[in-house]
Write a protein that holds these residues in place. Sequence first.
Motif, PDB file in Angstrom:
ATOM      1  N   GLY A  82       0.795  -1.228   0.000  1.00 10.06           N
ATOM      2  CA  GLY A  82       0.000   0.000   0.000  1.00 10.06           C
ATOM      3  C   GLY A  82       0.825   1.273   0.000  1.00 10.06           C
ATOM      4  O   GLY A  82       0.289   2.377   0.093  1.00 10.06           O
ATOM      5  N   GLY A 106       2.205   2.565  -2.485  1.00 10.90           N
ATOM      6  CA  GLY A 106       1.959   3.296  -3.732  1.00 10.90           C
ATOM      7  C   GLY A 106       2.849   2.867  -4.897  1.00 10.90           C
ATOM      8  O   GLY A 106       2.977   3.594  -5.889  1.00 10.90           O
ATOM      9  N   LYS A 107       3.408   1.665  -4.825  1.00 12.51           N
ATOM     10  CA  LYS A 107       4.304   1.189  -5.897  1.00 12.51           C
ATOM     11  C   LYS A 107       3.592   1.133  -7.244  1.00 12.51           C
ATOM     12  O   LYS A 107       4.082   1.650  -8.250  1.00 12.51           O
ATOM     13  CB  LYS A 107       4.863  -0.210  -5.542  1.00 12.51           C
ATOM     14  N   GLY A 108       2.429   0.477  -7.261  1.00 15.20           N
ATOM     15  CA  GLY A 108       1.699   0.323  -8.518  1.00 15.20           C
ATOM     16  C   GLY A 108       1.257   1.667  -9.083  1.00 15.20           C
ATOM     17  O   GLY A 108       1.361   1.916 -10.293  1.00 15.20           O
ATOM     18  N   THR A 109       0.807   2.535  -8.198  1.00 18.46           N
ATOM     19  CA  THR A 109       0.318   3.864  -8.610  1.00 18.46           C
ATOM     20  C   THR A 109       1.435   4.658  -9.279  1.00 18.46           C
ATOM     21  O   THR A 109       1.256   5.240 -10.363  1.00 18.46           O
ATOM     22  CB  THR A 109      -0.189   4.624  -7.361  1.00 18.46           C
ATOM     23  N   ARG A 144      -4.813   3.065   3.337  1.00 22.45           N
ATOM     24  CA  ARG A 144      -4.926   2.965   1.872  1.00 22.45           C
ATOM     25  C   ARG A 144      -5.422   1.584   1.435  1.00 22.45           C
ATOM     26  O   ARG A 144      -6.268   1.463   0.551  1.00 22.45           O
ATOM     27  CB  ARG A 144      -3.560   3.223   1.213  1.00 22.45           C
ATOM     28  N   ARG A 181      -8.822   0.399  -0.712  1.00 17.36           N
ATOM     29  CA  ARG A 181      -8.412   0.226  -2.125  1.00 17.36           C
ATOM     30  C   ARG A 181      -9.563  -0.293  -2.988  1.00 17.36           C
ATOM     31  O   ARG A 181      -9.687   0.079  -4.157  1.00 17.36           O
ATOM     32  CB  ARG A 181      -7.195  -0.711  -2.215  1.00 17.36           C
ATOM     33  N   ARG A 183      -9.118  -7.430  -3.827  1.00 14.37           N
ATOM     34  CA  ARG A 183      -7.992  -8.325  -3.530  1.00 14.37           C
ATOM     35  C   ARG A 183      -8.244  -9.107  -2.247  1.00 14.37           C
ATOM     36  O   ARG A 183      -8.627  -8.529  -1.228  1.00 14.37           O
ATOM     37  CB  ARG A 183      -6.689  -7.511  -3.437  1.00 14.37           C
ATOM     38  N   ARG A 223       1.147  -9.247   6.139  1.00 19.91           N
ATOM     39  CA  ARG A 223       2.004  -8.679   5.071  1.00 19.91           C
ATOM     40  C   ARG A 223       2.983  -7.651   5.658  1.00 19.91           C
ATOM     41  O   ARG A 223       4.136  -7.584   5.246  1.00 19.91           O
ATOM     42  CB  ARG A 223       1.120  -8.034   3.991  1.00 19.91           C
ATOM     43  N   LYS A 237       3.245  11.264   1.169  1.00 19.84           N
ATOM     44  CA  LYS A 237       2.668  12.526   0.654  1.00 19.84           C
ATOM     45  C   LYS A 237       1.582  12.221  -0.391  1.00 19.84           C
ATOM     46  O   LYS A 237       1.463  11.082  -0.846  1.00 19.84           O
ATOM     47  CB  LYS A 237       3.793  13.352   0.012  1.00 19.84           C
ATOM     48  N   ILE A 277      -0.320  11.759  -3.975  1.00 19.70           N
ATOM     49  CA  ILE A 277       0.190  11.070  -5.166  1.00 19.70           C
ATOM     50  C   ILE A 277       1.009  11.988  -6.077  1.00 19.70           C
ATOM     51  O   ILE A 277       2.112  11.618  -6.514  1.00 19.70           O
ATOM     52  CB  ILE A 277      -0.989  10.442  -5.962  1.00 19.70           C
TER      53      ILE A 277
HETATM   54  N1  LIG Z   1       0.417   8.933  -2.251  1.00 20.88           N
HETATM   55  C1  LIG Z   1      -0.796   8.401  -2.054  1.00 20.88           C
HETATM   56  N2  LIG Z   1      -1.700   9.012  -1.274  1.00 20.88           N
HETATM   57  C2  LIG Z   1      -2.933   8.486  -1.070  1.00 20.88           C
HETATM   58  N3  LIG Z   1      -3.356   7.309  -1.620  1.00 20.88           N
HETATM   59  C3  LIG Z   1      -2.486   6.659  -2.412  1.00 20.88           C
HETATM   60  C4  LIG Z   1      -1.170   7.152  -2.669  1.00 20.88           C
HETATM   61  N4  LIG Z   1      -0.542   6.295  -3.497  1.00 20.88           N
HETATM   62  C5  LIG Z   1      -1.409   5.305  -3.743  1.00 20.88           C
HETATM   63  N5  LIG Z   1      -2.586   5.518  -3.100  1.00 20.88           N
HETATM   64  C6  LIG Z   1      -3.742   4.639  -3.076  1.00 20.88           C
HETATM   65  O1  LIG Z   1      -3.441   3.598  -2.135  1.00 20.88           O
HETATM   66  C7  LIG Z   1      -3.850   2.326  -2.613  1.00 20.88           C
HETATM   67  C8  LIG Z   1      -2.621   1.427  -2.719  1.00 20.88           C
HETATM   68  O2  LIG Z   1      -1.776   1.923  -3.747  1.00 20.88           O
HETATM   69  P1  LIG Z   1      -0.966   0.930  -4.690  1.00 20.88           P
HETATM   70  O3  LIG Z   1      -1.875  -0.142  -5.175  1.00 20.88           O
HETATM   71  O4  LIG Z   1      -0.264   1.750  -5.696  1.00 20.88           O
HETATM   72  O5  LIG Z   1       0.066   0.341  -3.632  1.00 20.88           O
HETATM   73  P2  LIG Z   1       1.109  -0.832  -3.767  1.00 20.88           P
HETATM   74  O6  LIG Z   1       2.368  -0.396  -3.104  1.00 20.88           O
HETATM   75  O7  LIG Z   1       1.226  -1.289  -5.170  1.00 20.88           O
HETATM   76  O8  LIG Z   1       0.420  -1.951  -2.857  1.00 20.88           O
HETATM   77  P3  LIG Z   1       0.581  -3.544  -2.898  1.00 20.88           P
HETATM   78  O9  LIG Z   1       1.945  -3.850  -2.399  1.00 20.88           O
HETATM   79  O10 LIG Z   1      -0.488  -4.025  -1.964  1.00 20.88           O
HETATM   80  O11 LIG Z   1       0.361  -3.978  -4.316  1.00 20.88           O
HETATM   81  C9  LIG Z   1      -4.557   2.582  -3.934  1.00 20.88           C
HETATM   82  O12 LIG Z   1      -5.953   2.664  -3.702  1.00 20.88           O
HETATM   83  C10 LIG Z   1      -4.003   3.938  -4.393  1.00 20.88           C
HETATM   84  O13 LIG Z   1      -4.926   4.662  -5.177  1.00 20.88           O
END
Ligand SMILES: Nc1ncnc2c1ncn2[C@@H]1O[C@H](COP(=O)(O)OP(=O)(O)OP(=O)(O)O)[C@@H](O)[C@H]1O
Length: 210
Positions: free
Chosen positions: A37, A39-42, A146, A150, A154, A165, A193, A195
């Motif tokens: 969570g 924000g890697k994927g984002t 987050r 989401r 999942r 996790r 911070k 996105i």
């Molecule tokens: N900087 C941010 N601030 C607020 N919300 C965010 C931010 N970055 C991502 N999100 C939101 O948080 C959730 C998790 O983001 P994301 O899927 O990119 O995380 P991840 O690191 O890939 O997680 P995972 O390891 O579970 O796959 C999503 O709903 C996304 O829209």
Amino acid sequence: MGTVVDAPATTNASKDVSENHLGDKQVTVVFVLGGPGSGKGTQCANIVEHFGFTHLSAGDLLRAEIKSGSENGTMIQNMIKEGKIVPSEVTIKLLQRAMLESENNKFLIDGFPRNEENRAAFEEVTKIVPEFVLFFDCSEEEMEKRLLSRNQGREDDNIDTIRKRFKVFVESSLPVVEYYNSKSKVKKIDAGKPINEVFEDVKGIFSLFA
Ligand SMILES: Nc1ncnc2c1ncn2[C@@H]1O[C@H](COP(=O)(O)OP(=O)(O)OP(=O)(O)O)[C@@H](O)[C@H]1O
Ligand SMILES: Nc1ccn([C@@H]2O[C@H](COP(=O)(O)O)[C@@H](O)[C@H]2O)c(=O)n1
Ligand SMILES: [Mg+2]
């Protein structure tokens, strides 16, 4: 972060990244790490759009493998439900296949390596050394918030699995970040911070490599 003694100059870890080859192509690999969570994927989606990388999420590849009806599907599904790390050979095969099938030669590998076994096996099998490791640093409180909102259906976004996790992240994944930090390969980002602000920092790093 803890200190790890540098490996001797002959290991892959200190190899020149321009020597990374996969099949007949030269490849550039950036590992994208951070807690669940963070924000890697984002941010990977933003990097793809602006810097022409192909995004390979290890978690997405494993979930696709479950859906494909593969013989490993049930094992992978059980591991993901428990927040455990799937044996490296399975994940590495999926990553290698995806890189070979892609026409691109610049890859963001998201959520891998997740533990020391992942790291050492990938290095051993592929001989690929990452250009750098992008590390998203975020508090558990923010990550939990987050993940719980989401809403992507999942099976591991429930509070019990999220706690597991987080434990795996601290015990098994952070040591990998420490390993690369000791090789001066880690670029740390404050991922707590908003996105767009996180992406401004990410852009600063990738512009150096554009
Ligand atoms: N900087 C941010 N601030 C607020 N919300 C965010 C931010 N970055 C991502 N999100 C939101 O948080 C959730 C998790 O983001 P994301 O899927 O990119 O995380 P991840 O690191 O890939 O997680 P995972 O390891 O579970 O796959 C999503 O709903 C996304 O829209
Ligand atoms: N190298 C990896 C990456 C992921 N997994 C499993 O998938 C789950 C979800 O991963 P995300 O990156 O999408 O959050 C993760 O909790 C693991 O169960 C893995 O085994 N190995
Ligand atoms: Mg993700």
